[in-house]
Design an enzyme around this catalytic site. Structure first.
Site, PDB file in Angstrom:
ATOM      1  N   GLU A 128       0.846  -1.181   0.000  1.00 22.83           N
ATOM      2  CA  GLU A 128       0.000   0.000   0.000  1.00 22.83           C
ATOM      3  C   GLU A 128       0.887   1.238   0.000  1.00 22.83           C
ATOM      4  OE1 GLU A 128      -3.626  -0.066   2.420  1.00 22.83           O
ATOM      5  OE2 GLU A 128      -2.802   1.669   3.464  1.00 22.83           O
ATOM      6  N   GLU A 133      -1.465  10.567   4.612  1.00 21.91           N
ATOM      7  CA  GLU A 133      -1.770   9.757   5.787  1.00 21.91           C
ATOM      8  C   GLU A 133      -1.647  10.642   7.016  1.00 21.91           C
ATOM      9  OE1 GLU A 133      -0.508   5.372   6.636  1.00 21.91           O
ATOM     10  OE2 GLU A 133       0.994   6.641   7.595  1.00 21.91           O
TER      11      GLU A 133
END
Length: 313
Positions: A128, A133
């Site tokens: 991923e 984030e």
């Protein structure tokens, strides 16, 4: 927030490649406005990160006003009106996955607004790339890889503007922290700061030799013309030093990443944002779950607004 690319297997080899190596790419997909509904599917699934969230399908999301378009702007948001029962499902929200899969490519995200607030985490498995984030309004953004074991990144000597804060990409250790680079060069890369400046552009280049991430805030005079204009071709060589650079020095990226989807989702609490140490350190009140249950109005700004996504191959 995780605006990430995830694969059903998941990405990169070759020593000594510069972060400025770059290549020329041609537009293969332009996604804007109503086009998001054709290019993505809504996943009404149990949250893989165990968040206090209830992902709904497209029909429900439209009915509840959790997704809509205004001209070419596409919006995804979470419920901000319901007080939740402690024994009920989580806060209604959305998770979308691209219909297409990508390998070597460039993705450019023109984002006008990203979710903000305590308890929220924006997240896009076997490999991923989390381009954006973050959680609980903590700045700056960090870009992170999550992989199978035996993949690490260098902690020094990397041609990037950001700062490597964790080197092991292995998702099975350290609570899936992944190998992360903080975008320490720009505090406007995440949360309220990002939104107050009108958003900006995130771009990712994925190859078998490296993965690079760039960020330019809205109005940045250094933002490349091909990014700002959504040009038919882009050349990453002309984009300057990336904010985050993940070379294949100690990680065979081709072994750890397969064809990837783009996933955009908004969750609450869960394995990362709800971690008590992280949550409390960010200055957020109560416990994460109690706050999410009882303060719906706090999530009025928990939404994405996309101007476009351009994919180049």
């Amino acid at each position: 927030m995780k605006l990430s690319t995830a694969s059903g297997a998941l990405v990169l080899v070759s020593l000594g490649r510069s972060a400025l190596a770059g290549a020329k790419y041609t537009l293969c997909e332009h996604i804007a406005g109503e086009g998001f509904y054709d290019s993505f599917n809504f996943e009404a699934i149990v949250d893989p990160t165990h968040g206090r969230v209830n992902y709904v399908d497209e029909e429900t999301a439209v009915k509840l006003g959790l997704t809509f378009t205004i001209g070419n702007t596409f919006v995804l948001r979470a419920d901000d009106t319901t007080v939740l029962s402690p024994n009920g499902t989580g806060r209604n929200s959305v998770r979308i996955r691209s219909n297409n899969l990508y390998t070597t490519h460039v993705a450019v995200f023109d984002i006008l607004h990203m979710p903000e607030g305590c308890g929220e985490a924006d997240w896009p498995d076997s490999g991923e790339v989390d381009i954006v984030e973050g959680a609980n309004n903590v700045i700056p953004n960090q870009s992170t890889l999550h992989t199978s074991p035996n993949c690490t990144i260098p902690t020094s000597g990397v041609n990037q503007l950001g700062t490597t804060i964790h080197a092991d990409c292995d998702a099975t250790v350290d609570y899936n922290e992944g190998c992360a680079v903080q975008l320490t060069e720009d505090d406007n890369s995440f949360g309220p700061n990002f939104n107050q400046h009108g958003g900006g552009w995130y771009a990712m280049e994925r190859t078998d030799n490296y993965i690079s991430v760039w960020f330019w805030e809205r109005g940045d005079i250094s933002a490349p013309w091909d990014i700002v204009s959504g040009a038919h071709t882009v050349h990453t060589k002309h984009w300057g030093t990336p904010a985050a650079h993940f070379p294949n020095t100690n990680c065979n990226l081709a072994d750890h990443f397969g064809p990837n989807n783009i996933i955009i989702n908004l969750t609450f609490c869960g394995d990362w944002a709800g971690n008590s140490a992280l949550y409390n350190a960010s200055g957020c009140p109560f416990t994460c779950v109690d706050y999410v249950n009882n303060n719906p109005a706090a999530f009025a700004n928990a939404y994405f607004a996309f101007s476009s996504i351009n994919i180049y191959t």
